[in-house]
Design a protein around this motif. Structure first.
Motif: not given
Length: 348
Positions: A237-247, A264-270, A286-290, A256-259
């Motif tokens: 979750x934290x990784x998705x948040x931090x990396x999305x900030x860079x994007x 990680x997508x949840x972190x990106x949402x934040x 968009x993401x993986x695992x559903x 669009x961002x693919x996680x």
């Protein structure tokens, strides 16, 4: 015979919830701790599903007398609870073992080398997730057949079941291109295996690079990776948040961002919301695992469903075939299924 109602009473949930947990309903929203409580209570009470009580009449595989399998998991038990996908793989193994009346010994990564006698006492070992070459060699040295679930080892002598993630990633990118997306970012992690860090070795990441390059769309700035091991829900979750900030700091911003996974997508949402942006109007996701929570995000997350339970069931089937005398190696590919939701445009 233990009933669903008795399990529900013991755990403190409804009978419907117990039924959906034991059938691994992907639409069920329930905490990992409560899900595990249902599973462990059912196991402790020796509950048998209606499907398993029908016996083996519908199976083409005969039961093995006194079969006992070990499940070796690359995660620790607490880490598995944070990832519904890997719970699904294990549940698929356990469901098929109940059908053939096989016993199970569970061994998580932290306990794997503690008592090799456990592995030497079973008929075969089913290994969940990626393993280093040293661990694979150690498991093979115990003298029992090995089948790998959700991982194909670099040795041709072992059976394995997997989802073809590179192909699934390419198919997803084809669909995004058809939906009008061009500036596609990817956030994920480096691959950690055999004591080494492979910067672009993770399968989804490699497929993304190859596809974007082949379509003359690759921009290195759109590939944002972190040095995160693939365990622990909070870390991802934290990784998705931090990396999305860079994007989001890129100019121009991606379409669009693919996680690499839904956590990680949840972190990106934040990160997207904190930036004052809207999904999918300003940037799509968009993401993986559903995982089950994906459809309850706002907006619901488009995600590729990897059929973990079917991977687990097929791993047991491969083990049965091995013990019945099959001498050649077999690899089974379980197809994925895309769930298109409101976090991005769907093709067509």
């Amino acid at each position: 015979m233990v009933t669903i109602k008795e399990i529900a009473k013991a755990v403190g949930v409804s009978s419907a919830t117990v039924s959906r947990v034991l059938n691994y309903d992907p639409a069920l929203s329930i905490s990992p701790a409560k899900r595990q409580a249902v599973i462990e209570t059912a196991e402790a009470l020796n509950y048998a599903t209606p499907r398993s009580r029908k016996g083996l009449a519908s199976l083409s595989l005969a039961p093995l007398p006194l079969a006992r399998f070990a499940i070796v998991h690359f995660l620790q038990s607490t880490e598995e609870l944070a990832d519904p996908y890997y719970i699904g793989v294990r549940l698929g193994i356990e469901a098929r073992c109940r059908e053939i009346k096989a016993e199970i010994a569970k061994i998580y990564h932290a306990d794997m080398a503690a008592d090799p006698q456990v592995l030497q006492s079973v008929s075969g070992t089913i290994v969940i997730g990626k393993q280093s070459n040293d661990v694979i060699d150690w498991l093979a040295a115990q003298g029992r057949p090995l089948v790998f679930a959700d991982f194909l080892p670099p040795y041709e002598r072992f059976d394995g079941v997997h989802c073809d993630l590179p192909r699934a990633t390419a198919d997803m990118l084809d669909a995004l291109e058809a939906a009008g997306y061009r500036r596609i970012a990817f956030i994920g992690s480096h691959e950690h295996l055999n004591g080494e860090t492979q910067l672009y070795g993770e399968r989804r990441c490699r497929a993304y690079i190859d596809w974007m390059t082949a379509h003359d769309l690759f921009d290195p700035s759109l590939l944002v990776l972190g040095d995160f091991c693939n365990n622990g829900q909070n870390l991802r979750l934290e990784a998705g948040y931090a990396l999305a900030q860079q994007v989001l700091a890129l100019q121009p911003r991606p379409d669009i961002v693919m996680t690499a996974n839904d956590n990680m997508a949840i972190g990106a949402y934040r990160a997207i919301r904190e930036a004052g942006l809207r999904i999918p109007e300003d940037i799509a996701v968009i993401s993986f695992n559903d995982i089950p929570v994906a459809q309850f995000l706002t907006p619901p997350l488009s995600s590729l469903r990897i059929q973990g339970e079917y991977i687990g069931e097929s791993a047991v089937d491969l083990m049965i075939e091995r013990l019945a005398g099959r001498s050649y190696t077999k690899t089974v590919t379980i197809p994925s299924a895309m769930s298109w939701r409101e976090s991005c445009r769907a093709p067509g």
